[in-house]
Motif scaffolding. Structure first.
Motif, mmCIF file in Angstrom:
data_model
loop_
_atom_site.group_PDB
_atom_site.id
_atom_site.type_symbol
_atom_site.label_atom_id
_atom_site.label_comp_id
_atom_site.label_asym_id
_atom_site.label_seq_id
_atom_site.Cartn_x
_atom_site.Cartn_y
_atom_site.Cartn_z
ATOM 1 N N HIS A 202 -14.735 3.237 18.546
ATOM 2 C CA HIS A 202 -15.384 2.576 19.585
ATOM 3 C C HIS A 202 -16.938 3.137 19.616
ATOM 4 O O HIS A 202 -17.787 2.429 19.634
ATOM 5 N N LEU A 203 -17.138 4.627 19.553
ATOM 6 C CA LEU A 203 -18.495 4.915 19.688
ATOM 7 C C LEU A 203 -19.402 4.571 18.660
ATOM 8 O O LEU A 203 -20.482 4.193 18.883
ATOM 9 N N ASP A 204 -18.830 4.387 17.427
ATOM 10 C CA ASP A 204 -19.528 4.041 16.287
ATOM 11 C C ASP A 204 -19.886 2.633 16.253
ATOM 12 O O ASP A 204 -20.894 2.111 15.876
ATOM 13 N N ALA A 205 -18.920 1.647 16.663
ATOM 14 C CA ALA A 205 -19.196 0.422 16.850
ATOM 15 C C ALA A 205 -20.200 0.017 18.068
ATOM 16 O O ALA A 205 -20.906 -0.760 18.084
ATOM 17 N N THR A 206 -20.257 0.974 19.020
ATOM 18 C CA THR A 206 -21.208 0.789 20.302
ATOM 19 C C THR A 206 -22.766 1.100 19.827
ATOM 20 O O THR A 206 -23.556 0.027 20.119
ATOM 21 N N ASP A 207 -22.940 2.112 18.996
ATOM 22 C CA ASP A 207 -24.386 2.468 18.664
ATOM 23 C C ASP A 207 -24.481 2.191 17.067
ATOM 24 O O ASP A 207 -25.549 2.919 16.596
ATOM 25 N N ASP A 208 -23.761 1.842 16.465
ATOM 26 C CA ASP A 208 -23.559 1.658 14.996
ATOM 27 C C ASP A 208 -24.036 3.246 14.265
ATOM 28 O O ASP A 208 -25.035 3.440 13.833
ATOM 29 N N GLY A 209 -23.130 4.337 14.677
ATOM 30 C CA GLY A 209 -23.421 5.386 14.462
ATOM 31 C C GLY A 209 -22.537 6.117 13.271
ATOM 32 O O GLY A 209 -22.073 5.347 12.498
ATOM 33 N N CYS A 210 -22.892 7.332 12.914
ATOM 34 C CA CYS A 210 -22.335 8.074 11.870
ATOM 35 C C CYS A 210 -21.350 9.001 12.207
ATOM 36 O O CYS A 210 -21.116 10.123 11.329
ATOM 37 N N ARG A 211 -20.589 8.947 13.309
ATOM 38 C CA ARG A 211 -19.644 9.785 13.406
ATOM 39 C C ARG A 211 -18.489 9.868 12.450
ATOM 40 O O ARG A 211 -17.977 11.274 12.096
ATOM 41 N N ARG A 212 -17.806 8.830 12.037
ATOM 42 C CA ARG A 212 -16.868 8.879 11.263
ATOM 43 C C ARG A 212 -17.206 9.240 9.773
ATOM 44 O O ARG A 212 -16.567 9.901 8.906
ATOM 45 N N LEU A 213 -18.554 8.925 9.283
ATOM 46 C CA LEU A 213 -19.082 9.547 8.131
ATOM 47 C C LEU A 213 -19.249 10.949 8.166
ATOM 48 O O LEU A 213 -18.989 11.474 7.138
ATOM 49 N N THR A 214 -19.604 11.320 9.342
ATOM 50 C CA THR A 214 -19.703 12.964 9.480
ATOM 51 C C THR A 214 -18.297 13.527 9.279
ATOM 52 O O THR A 214 -18.299 14.570 8.782
ATOM 53 N N LEU A 215 -17.495 12.957 9.894
ATOM 54 C CA LEU A 215 -15.935 13.522 9.902
ATOM 55 C C LEU A 215 -15.511 13.433 8.406
ATOM 56 O O LEU A 215 -14.921 14.748 7.987
ATOM 57 N N LYS A 216 -15.806 12.397 7.773
ATOM 58 C CA LYS A 216 -15.072 12.498 6.249
ATOM 59 C C LYS A 216 -15.938 13.258 5.798
ATOM 60 O O LYS A 216 -15.374 14.043 4.660
ATOM 61 N N VAL A 217 -17.131 13.594 5.802
ATOM 62 C CA VAL A 217 -18.203 14.636 4.859
ATOM 63 C C VAL A 217 -17.614 16.181 5.202
ATOM 64 O O VAL A 217 -17.265 16.850 4.278
ATOM 65 N N LEU A 218 -17.268 16.500 6.459
ATOM 66 C CA LEU A 218 -16.692 17.621 6.958
ATOM 67 C C LEU A 218 -15.306 17.900 6.307
ATOM 68 O O LEU A 218 -14.867 18.822 5.640
ATOM 69 N N LYS A 219 -14.436 16.846 6.387
ATOM 70 C CA LYS A 219 -13.037 16.890 5.752
ATOM 71 C C LYS A 219 -13.133 17.087 4.372
ATOM 72 O O LYS A 219 -12.444 17.839 3.541
ATOM 73 N N ALA A 220 -14.122 16.275 3.593
ATOM 74 C CA ALA A 220 -14.083 16.562 2.221
ATOM 75 C C ALA A 220 -14.528 18.297 1.857
ATOM 76 O O ALA A 220 -13.964 18.753 0.868
ATOM 77 N N VAL A 221 -15.381 18.722 2.637
ATOM 78 C CA VAL A 221 -16.092 20.138 2.380
ATOM 79 C C VAL A 221 -14.785 21.027 2.493
ATOM 80 O O VAL A 221 -14.660 22.079 1.734
ATOM 81 N N CYS A 222 -14.318 20.927 3.635
ATOM 82 C CA CYS A 222 -12.941 21.750 3.758
ATOM 83 C C CYS A 222 -11.779 21.504 2.766
ATOM 84 O O CYS A 222 -11.312 22.247 2.547
ATOM 85 N N LYS A 223 -11.643 20.267 2.197
ATOM 86 C CA LYS A 223 -10.518 20.012 1.423
ATOM 87 C C LYS A 223 -10.941 20.504 -0.004
ATOM 88 O O LYS A 223 -9.942 21.001 -0.832
#
Length: 791
Positions: free
Chosen positions: A330-351
């Motif tokens: 919902h937040l990314d759809a509201t302001d066309d943000g990069c929250r999900r993209l940031t989450l995926k990058v952090l997940k990949a670094v940890c994995k």
């Protein structure tokens, strides 16, 4: 280190001198001096690199600040400096020494006039140096994080095939198990899976009866954990164990998540005939399927995960994953943000970093949600700023060993980490040996995402356990006083109860004493609100369930008018209670109508009155009865039959007292009454045949109809109208299955013939045709006998 810019003369000479000094620093300054010189040299070279591109980038000062910020990422935490400075120094010394030697050799080769440098022969490291952090994050996302569409499609297709097979097997092997439609869930379906499509989640929704089960939040249980919910079995007095399929997995009055998981594990893993692995076929990427039983109520999703709720076998885990993903989307759809993209990058670094795998998705997602409340700019261009901010915030939370959930602030998402595990996760240390984890900047290192530098392990002092803890098999580590739950007075744990069989004159001993949770056994409400708790002649304080005297009083009080149908408390549900309340209201209104009609009138009917006068006098009665029957038709099957039969009993009783039935001068009134009786009989017959009514319930309706309703002589034929066979009748089942073609069965010397009224025959054929059971319709019509000679 060479640079693109050649505008400043003498720059290559300075770099050559620095490289030469750095290469021989270990001999001159020793190991410590070489380390400090290496770090200083790295900082100076970054500044020279930024200055060398001054003409290409006007924001020189901003770039210089960014370079210092990049260098200070590790130094943001004093604790991390204290624990990891040795590994960081070794990293820079090792990399600087190797690079300076390579650069020195490269400078000597370039200084030769015969050899000219080629533009296409630039090293990969030089190409990485000209990229900003934003560009490197985007490159890392496209090369390491994001999944290929064909890989996602393959994993989803394989998971759906397995889901279909398991669902079909469970439906065929356990047809009575109330399950919802199985579906896929998790990161693979929500486009949050990174690196590789290697796992999927199969959600198995359990269907619970709302009147038999209640979800209890974790804060209201003895566990007091917001994420550990419990599913309690309720209304056991009215619906005993066995009424629900899931009663077989009860443990202490609660649905056991561990028992449900064990059942599915045994049914799927040990019973399903899985195809053997073929040696000729090879799978590039294995796919792990997690089968997860879930319970849904509104927006609450409970999962059976004993590994998260251990050692509590009855606890269900409240999943916050749907709330977190919906909030991020919902937040990314509201302001066309990069929250999900940031989450995926952090997940990949940890994995991709084994020491960082202790950090799961939940802490990273909640970190971004907390940061979204304070930061408004989440555009794609600010990915590098937000990524660095997430790293800094994460280090701070690890130092404090606390990261509270966004939706449940009382939950610490880092509580499962040990005291020093957060530092080990960031610095790469383990219990036996100490390792420094260094993220690699080399594109040549394709096989590994980190470099591990082993350091001599530091010997730690062993903490000796107490003698009592080592000798005892069971050690109590925590205890608290249990909360007193609602209970009957005779089960009160605070005030002792003295049982008495039928004492109603005065309280026995201290039976009148109550606590805040004591309930009256007769009224089924709090004892403090019982009006006759200590009154002489009633004294509900002496009631208990071991006495038939008090049990009969309780049944009369709770069943009300339903006791005339010989029902028990376990057979009464909310629909029947509602029907009982409506029937009592109907009875009072009907009595009031008859009282108003017969007021100042003789008790016996006036036979000299014409039919029109009689119809106008009793017209309001027939209208009230018709209105009540219309309301009954809108209820469910069991409640409708109760209301119809109760109305018929009251109507026949009043007219029987007035003497209208059987009189020759009241034909119109009698016809109206008989017409209403036919409507009641037709409606009850339809519910008996078309609805799912148990044979026991049907038998009680038939007994009430034949014993409680008074029929005049001319309507005696109607007395057997409700002798309807249930669908489980032995003779009827044998006829429908083709095992009996004569319609006659001998049972203990008595002949049982399949005879039914024409209305029942029509109802059965209608239901069988609706269910497309045409063969059974033919078998039934061939042998059934009816009162209609035309059939």
């Amino acid at each position: 280190m060479n640079f693109q810019s050649s505008r400043r003369r003498g720059e290559d000479g300075v770099a050559m001198v620095i490289n030469f000094l750095l290469s021989n620093a270990r001999l001159v300054l020793g190991v410590g001096g070489a380390a400090l010189l290496g770090i200083a040299t790295l900082a100076v070279k970054r500044l020279i690199e930024r200055a060398g591109r001054a003409a290409e980038d006007e924001k020189v000062e901003q770039k210089m600040v960014e370079s210092w910020e990049e260098l200070s990422l590790v130094s943001a935490s004093p604790t991390l400096i204290r624990k990891g400075i040795q590994g960081v120094v070794m990293k820079h010394v090792s990399k600087a020494t190797k690079q300076q030697k390579a650069d020195l050799c490269q400078n000597l080769e370039v200084s030769s006039p015969d050899v000219l440098p080629k533009p296409e022969a630039k090293s990969k490291r030089l190409q990485l140096c000209v990229l900003t952090l934003q560009e490197r994050l985007q490159q890392y996302y496209s090369s390491r994080v994001v999944l290929a569409p064909h890989e996602v499609k393959r994993a989803q297709s394989l998971a759906l095939d397995i889901c279909t097979e398991i669902q079909g097997f469970l439906h065929s092997r356990h047809p009575d198990m109330p399950l919802g439609e199985m579906n896929l869930g998790g990161s693979l379906l929500d486009d949050l899976q990174v690196v590789s499509a290697d796992h999927a989640c199969l959600l198995v929704p359990l269907q619970l009866e709302p009147t038999l089960w209640r979800l209890i939040p974790g804060e209201e249980t003895l566990l007091t954990h917001p994420l550990h919910w419990m599913v309690r079995r309720v209304n056991l007095e009215y619906f005993p164990r066995g009424r629900s399929y899931w009663d077989r997995y009860l443990v202490g009055g609660y649905l056991s998540a561990e028992a449900v998981v064990n059942m599915f594990s045994k049914a799927v893993m040990e019973t399903v005939n899985w195809p053997p692995e073929s040696g000729t076929e090879s799978i590039d990427q294995p796919l792990f399927i997690s089968m997860l039983p879930v319970l849904r109520e509104s927006d609450v999703v409970l999962t059976a995960q004993p590994e998260l709720t251990s050692p509590w076998v009855n606890a269900w885990h409240l999943s916050l994953y749907p709330w977190e993903t919906q909030r991020l989307t919902h937040l990314d759809a509201t302001d066309d943000g990069c929250r999900r993209l940031t989450l995926k990058v952090l997940k990949a670094v940890c994995k991709l970093s084994p020491p960082l795998r202790h950090l799961k998705t939940a802490p990273l997602a909640n970190l971004i949600l907390h940061l979204s409340d304070s930061e408004n700019n989440w555009s794609k261009n600010s990915l590098d700023v937000r990524f660095q901010q997430c790293i800094n915030e994460l280090i701070g939370h690890l130092e404090q060993q606390a990261l509270h959930s966004y939706f449940k602030p009382a939950v610490n998402l880092l509580s499962d980490l040990s005291e020093d595990q957060p530092y080990r996760s960031m610095m790469g240390t383990s219990g036996k040996s100490e390792e420094i984890i260094i993220l690699s900047d080399d594109e040549d290192d394709k096989d590994t995402s980190c470099l591990i530098v082993e350091v001599e392990a530091v010997k730690k002092t062993d903490c000796a356990l107490l003698v009592s803890s080592q000798d005892e098999d069971l050690v109590v580590t925590f205890s608290r006083r249990a909360d007193v739950l609602p209970h009957a007075r005779y089960d009160c744990p605070i005030h002792p109860f003295t049982p008495a069989d039928s004492e109603t004159s005065a309280p026995v001993a201290d039976n009148q004493l109550i606590c805040d949770q004591c309930f009256c056994y007769i009224c089924d409400k709090l004892a403090s609100s019982c009006g006759v708790w200590c009154h002489s002649g009633t004294c509900h304080c002496n009631s208990h369930n071991k006495s038939d005297f008090w049990t009969n009083i309780r049944n009369s009080s709770l069943l009300g008018e339903l006791q005339r149908f010989n029902f028990t408390l376990s057979e009464v549900d909310c629909h029947l209670r509602n029907a009982d309340a409506m029937l009592q209201t109907f009875r009072r209104e009907l009595s009031a109508l008859f009282s108003s009609i017969t007021l100042n009138q003789p008790l016996l009917p006036d036979y000299s009155m014409n039919q029109q006068d009689l119809g106008s006098r009793y017209g309001p009665v027939f209208e009230w009865v018709t209105l009540f029957l219309n309301k009954a038709d809108k209820q469910n099957s069991r409640a409708a039959t109760i209301m119809h039969l109760g109305a018929a009993e009251e109507l026949m009783r009043h007219f029987q007292v007035l003497g209208f039935m059987g009189s020759s001068s009241t034909d119109t009134t009698s016809e109206t009454i008989i017409m209403l009786l036919h409507r009641v009989i037709s409606s009850v017959q339809r519910h008996m045949v078309m609805a799912d009514i148990t044979p026991l319930f049907m038998h009680k309706l038939q007994v009430f109809y034949q014993s409680r309703i008074s029929f005049p002589a001319e309507t005696s034929a109607l007395k057997s109208s409700l002798c309807v066979r249930s669908w489980e009748d032995v003779l009827l089942v044998s006829v429908l299955k083709g095992q009996n073609v004569s319609g006659v069965r001998k049972d203990k010397g008595k002949k049982d013939v399949l005879i039914e009224t024409i209305s029942v025959v029509l109802l059965r054929t209608e239901l069988l045709q609706r269910q497309c059971r045409y063969r059974e319709v033919c078998r039934y019509l061939r042998v059934v006998l009816t009162d209609n000679p035309k059939l």
